[in-house]
Write an enzyme that holds these catalytic residues in place. Structure first.
Site, PDB file in Angstrom:
ATOM      1  N   ARG A  53       0.858  -1.183   0.000  1.00  0.00           N
ATOM      2  CA  ARG A  53       0.000   0.000   0.000  1.00  0.00           C
ATOM      3  C   ARG A  53       0.895   1.233   0.000  1.00  0.00           C
ATOM      4  O   ARG A  53       2.092   1.141   0.121  1.00  0.00           O
ATOM      5  CB  ARG A  53      -0.982  -0.013   1.183  1.00  0.00           C
ATOM      6  CG  ARG A  53      -0.439  -0.601   2.403  1.00  0.00           C
ATOM      7  CD  ARG A  53      -0.127   0.225   3.633  1.00  0.00           C
ATOM      8  NE  ARG A  53      -0.209   1.636   3.556  1.00  0.00           N
ATOM      9  CZ  ARG A  53       0.847   2.430   3.697  1.00  0.00           C
ATOM     10  NH1 ARG A  53       2.070   1.946   3.860  1.00  0.00           N
ATOM     11  NH2 ARG A  53       0.716   3.737   3.666  1.00  0.00           N
ATOM     12  N   GLY A  54       0.218   2.404  -0.132  1.00  0.00           N
ATOM     13  CA  GLY A  54       0.979   3.649  -0.257  1.00  0.00           C
ATOM     14  C   GLY A  54       1.187   3.921  -1.743  1.00  0.00           C
ATOM     15  O   GLY A  54       1.587   3.020  -2.503  1.00  0.00           O
ATOM     16  N   ALA A  55       0.904   5.154  -2.164  1.00  0.00           N
ATOM     17  CA  ALA A  55       0.801   5.448  -3.598  1.00  0.00           C
ATOM     18  C   ALA A  55       2.027   5.033  -4.434  1.00  0.00           C
ATOM     19  O   ALA A  55       1.873   4.290  -5.417  1.00  0.00           O
ATOM     20  CB  ALA A  55       0.475   6.930  -3.774  1.00  0.00           C
ATOM     21  N   ARG A  89      -7.260  -0.477  -6.918  1.00  0.00           N
ATOM     22  CA  ARG A  89      -7.604   0.594  -5.963  1.00  0.00           C
ATOM     23  C   ARG A  89      -7.834   1.885  -6.757  1.00  0.00           C
ATOM     24  O   ARG A  89      -7.113   2.142  -7.727  1.00  0.00           O
ATOM     25  CB  ARG A  89      -6.499   0.789  -4.907  1.00  0.00           C
ATOM     26  CG  ARG A  89      -6.446  -0.378  -3.909  1.00  0.00           C
ATOM     27  CD  ARG A  89      -5.572  -0.064  -2.711  1.00  0.00           C
ATOM     28  NE  ARG A  89      -6.214   0.833  -1.772  1.00  0.00           N
ATOM     29  CZ  ARG A  89      -5.570   1.399  -0.740  1.00  0.00           C
ATOM     30  NH1 ARG A  89      -4.290   1.155  -0.538  1.00  0.00           N
ATOM     31  NH2 ARG A  89      -6.202   2.202   0.089  1.00  0.00           N
ATOM     32  N   GLN A 191      -2.129   2.764  10.072  1.00  0.00           N
ATOM     33  CA  GLN A 191      -0.845   2.783   9.355  1.00  0.00           C
ATOM     34  C   GLN A 191       0.220   3.544  10.151  1.00  0.00           C
ATOM     35  O   GLN A 191       1.409   3.261  10.033  1.00  0.00           O
ATOM     36  CB  GLN A 191      -1.000   3.439   7.978  1.00  0.00           C
ATOM     37  CG  GLN A 191      -1.750   2.598   6.960  1.00  0.00           C
ATOM     38  CD  GLN A 191      -3.216   2.943   6.898  1.00  0.00           C
ATOM     39  OE1 GLN A 191      -3.819   3.348   7.894  1.00  0.00           O
ATOM     40  NE2 GLN A 191      -3.822   2.785   5.745  1.00  0.00           N
ATOM     41  N   ASP A 232      -1.918  10.890  -2.308  1.00  0.00           N
ATOM     42  CA  ASP A 232      -2.309   9.799  -3.211  1.00  0.00           C
ATOM     43  C   ASP A 232      -2.675  10.306  -4.593  1.00  0.00           C
ATOM     44  O   ASP A 232      -2.580   9.573  -5.569  1.00  0.00           O
ATOM     45  CB  ASP A 232      -3.474   9.007  -2.604  1.00  0.00           C
ATOM     46  CG  ASP A 232      -2.960   8.130  -1.481  1.00  0.00           C
ATOM     47  OD1 ASP A 232      -2.798   8.637  -0.359  1.00  0.00           O
ATOM     48  OD2 ASP A 232      -2.653   6.956  -1.736  1.00  0.00           O
ATOM     49  N   ASN A 242      -5.319  12.548   0.315  1.00  0.00           N
ATOM     50  CA  ASN A 242      -4.435  11.730   1.153  1.00  0.00           C
ATOM     51  C   ASN A 242      -5.299  11.027   2.195  1.00  0.00           C
ATOM     52  O   ASN A 242      -6.526  11.226   2.255  1.00  0.00           O
ATOM     53  CB  ASN A 242      -3.356  12.595   1.801  1.00  0.00           C
ATOM     54  CG  ASN A 242      -2.253  11.747   2.438  1.00  0.00           C
ATOM     55  OD1 ASN A 242      -1.699  10.848   1.790  1.00  0.00           O
ATOM     56  ND2 ASN A 242      -1.937  11.989   3.696  1.00  0.00           N
ATOM     57  N   LYS A 243      -4.674  10.222   3.016  1.00  0.00           N
ATOM     58  CA  LYS A 243      -5.385   9.405   4.016  1.00  0.00           C
ATOM     59  C   LYS A 243      -6.407  10.227   4.800  1.00  0.00           C
ATOM     60  O   LYS A 243      -6.133  11.366   5.190  1.00  0.00           O
ATOM     61  CB  LYS A 243      -4.347   8.776   4.949  1.00  0.00           C
ATOM     62  CG  LYS A 243      -4.872   7.856   6.016  1.00  0.00           C
ATOM     63  CD  LYS A 243      -5.788   6.761   5.496  1.00  0.00           C
ATOM     64  CE  LYS A 243      -5.163   5.939   4.392  1.00  0.00           C
ATOM     65  NZ  LYS A 243      -6.150   5.059   3.711  1.00  0.00           N
TER      66      LYS A 243
HETATM   67  O1  MRU Z   1      -4.631   3.392   2.113  1.00  0.00           O
HETATM   68  P1  MRU Z   1      -3.150   3.539   2.043  1.00  0.00           P
HETATM   69  O2  MRU Z   1      -2.437   3.005   3.242  1.00  0.00           O
HETATM   70  O3  MRU Z   1      -2.587   3.024   0.752  1.00  0.00           O
HETATM   71  O4  MRU Z   1      -2.951   5.111   2.051  1.00  0.00           O
HETATM   72  C1  MRU Z   1      -1.652   5.638   1.976  1.00  0.00           C
HETATM   73  C2  MRU Z   1      -1.597   7.102   2.187  1.00  0.00           C
HETATM   74  O5  MRU Z   1      -2.591   7.770   2.313  1.00  0.00           O
HETATM   75  C3  MRU Z   1      -0.236   7.714   2.159  1.00  0.00           C
HETATM   76  O6  MRU Z   1      -0.219   8.857   2.963  1.00  0.00           O
HETATM   77  C4  MRU Z   1       0.077   8.136   0.726  1.00  0.00           C
HETATM   78  O7  MRU Z   1      -0.039   7.056  -0.151  1.00  0.00           O
HETATM   79  C5  MRU Z   1       1.400   8.755   0.644  1.00  0.00           C
HETATM   80  S1  MRU Z   1       2.590   7.579   0.251  1.00  0.00           S
HETATM   81  C6  MRU Z   1       4.150   7.887   0.410  1.00  0.00           C
END
Ligand code: MRU
Length: 337
Positions: A53-55, A89, A191, A232, A242-243
């Site tokens: 996970r994470g962009a 996703r 996270q 994201d 973002n999250k």
């Molecule tokens: O749902 P996730 O855990 O994939 O969400 C990730 C985030 O929101 C991160 O802050 C974002 O991807 C930045 S990544 C370096």
């Protein structure tokens, strides 16, 4: 970055097995377990279940998975595998950026080896971008007592290596500074508590966990010098997805005159998306709110109900921070204009 002193990347190509290899983030911080698979469908499911996970990590992993799909099932690359990866996703635009890049490579009469090399180059470029971005971000963070608040995990786990928000923190450390990081636990999937805290501990960075709801209070108490998050998807006007919880943080930071930085590589920018209202926001299952997962004292993983039985739960996974709340967006070229 490091696990027990050894350098690792969150996702990579296993030369030995000729397939993607990744760290299963669903098991962290309780177990460090690496997985490999030669089945492209398993790679898609690892994105859906958030083992990866994470962009930027999602983008690089999709590139590696598409190289695998091309090598194993070239005939269905365009008809099945590209749409399958795109559907994993919806919010992180890095996924679509990587799919477009691999589609372009595949359309130029190519070989499986060519596709694998392109996917590895895509992941390497992401790492390079993060490292340079971190140098720019560190310049911004080198003020005050370097007490930095971050949300979710925008670390190396989320970005192949270095991280986006954490890259600036790691660069500060490399320069001999002693940054202190306030880590939002980041409900509902935690996270921050599970990934960022672990990552910073492995890296020897002083940090402290806090409930998401404590952030505004800590700002009011003068305990935060800057807020740094990842992204994201960034719309053309500078609105940032973002999250979930990032928007509330930006409001609190603005109210208290605290700089609010977003760190993201150009692969997170979506020039085709005019503003935040056009960013698709992922809605995830209600069980992420009604249940919690953790480890017992004797090392067993347990899932427990923590909400009133039968209650419904809304679970938007991301929110949009309007550009007006953001002090600067830092990318590999410095401040995004
Ligand atoms: O749902 P996730 O855990 O994939 O969400 C990730 C985030 O929101 C991160 O802050 C974002 O991807 C930045 S990544 C370096």
């Amino acid at each position: 970055m490091k696990i027990a002193g050894q350098h690792h990347r969150a996702v990579e190509w296993s030369v030995q097995q000729q397939c993607p290899r990744w760290l299963n983030q669903c098991l962290l911080p309780f177990a460090v377990r690496w997985r490999e698979s030669g089945d492209p469908e398993t790679i898609c499911q690892a994105i859906e279940t958030m083992e990866v996970r994470g962009a930027p990590s999602i983008g690089a992993f999709a590139a590696l998975g598409l190289a695998l799909a091309f090598a194993r099932d070239e005939a269905r690359f365009f008809s099945h595998w590209l749409p399958r990866f795109r559907a994993t996703r919806p919010t992180a635009v890095n996924l679509f950026h990587a799919c477009d890049a691999m589609a372009q490579t595949a359309s130029e009469a190519t070989s499986a080896q060519h596709m694998i090399a392109a996917a590895c180059a895509y992941a390497d470029a992401e790492v390079q971008r993060n490292q340079v971005m971190g140098e720019h971000l560190a310049e911004r963070l080198a003020t005050g007592q370097r007490r930095i608040l971050t949300h979710c995990n925008a670390g190396w786990l989320a970005a192949v290596d270095w991280g986006t928000a954490t890259s600036g923190i790691y660069q500060l450390q490399a320069q001999g500074e002693s940054p202190f990081v306030l880590v939002d636990e980041t409900r509902p999937r935690l996270q921050g508590a599970r990934l960022t805290a672990w990552e910073l501990q492995q890296q020897g960075i002083d940090c402290c966990l806090q409930a998401d709801g404590a952030a505004a209070w800590m700002m009011q108490q003068g305990k935060v010098d800057a807020v740094v998050t990842g992204a994201d998807r960034i719309a053309a006007n500078g609105d940032v997805a973002n999250k979930i919880g990032t928007y509330a943080l930006s409001l609190a930071a603005k109210a208290h005159g605290i700089p609010f930085y977003v760190a993201a590589p150009l692969s997170t920018m979506d020039a085709h998306c005019p503003d935040g209202q056009h960013i698709p926001i992922e809605e995830r299952g209600s069980e992420e709110l009604t249940h919690a997962q953790g480890e017992t004292a004797d090392g067993k993983m347990l899932q427990l109900r923590i909400a009133s039985p039968g209650v419904s739960a809304a679970n938007p996974a991301f929110d949009v921070t309007p550009y007006a709340n953001i002090t600067a967006i830092i990318c590999e070229h410095g401040q995004w204009p």
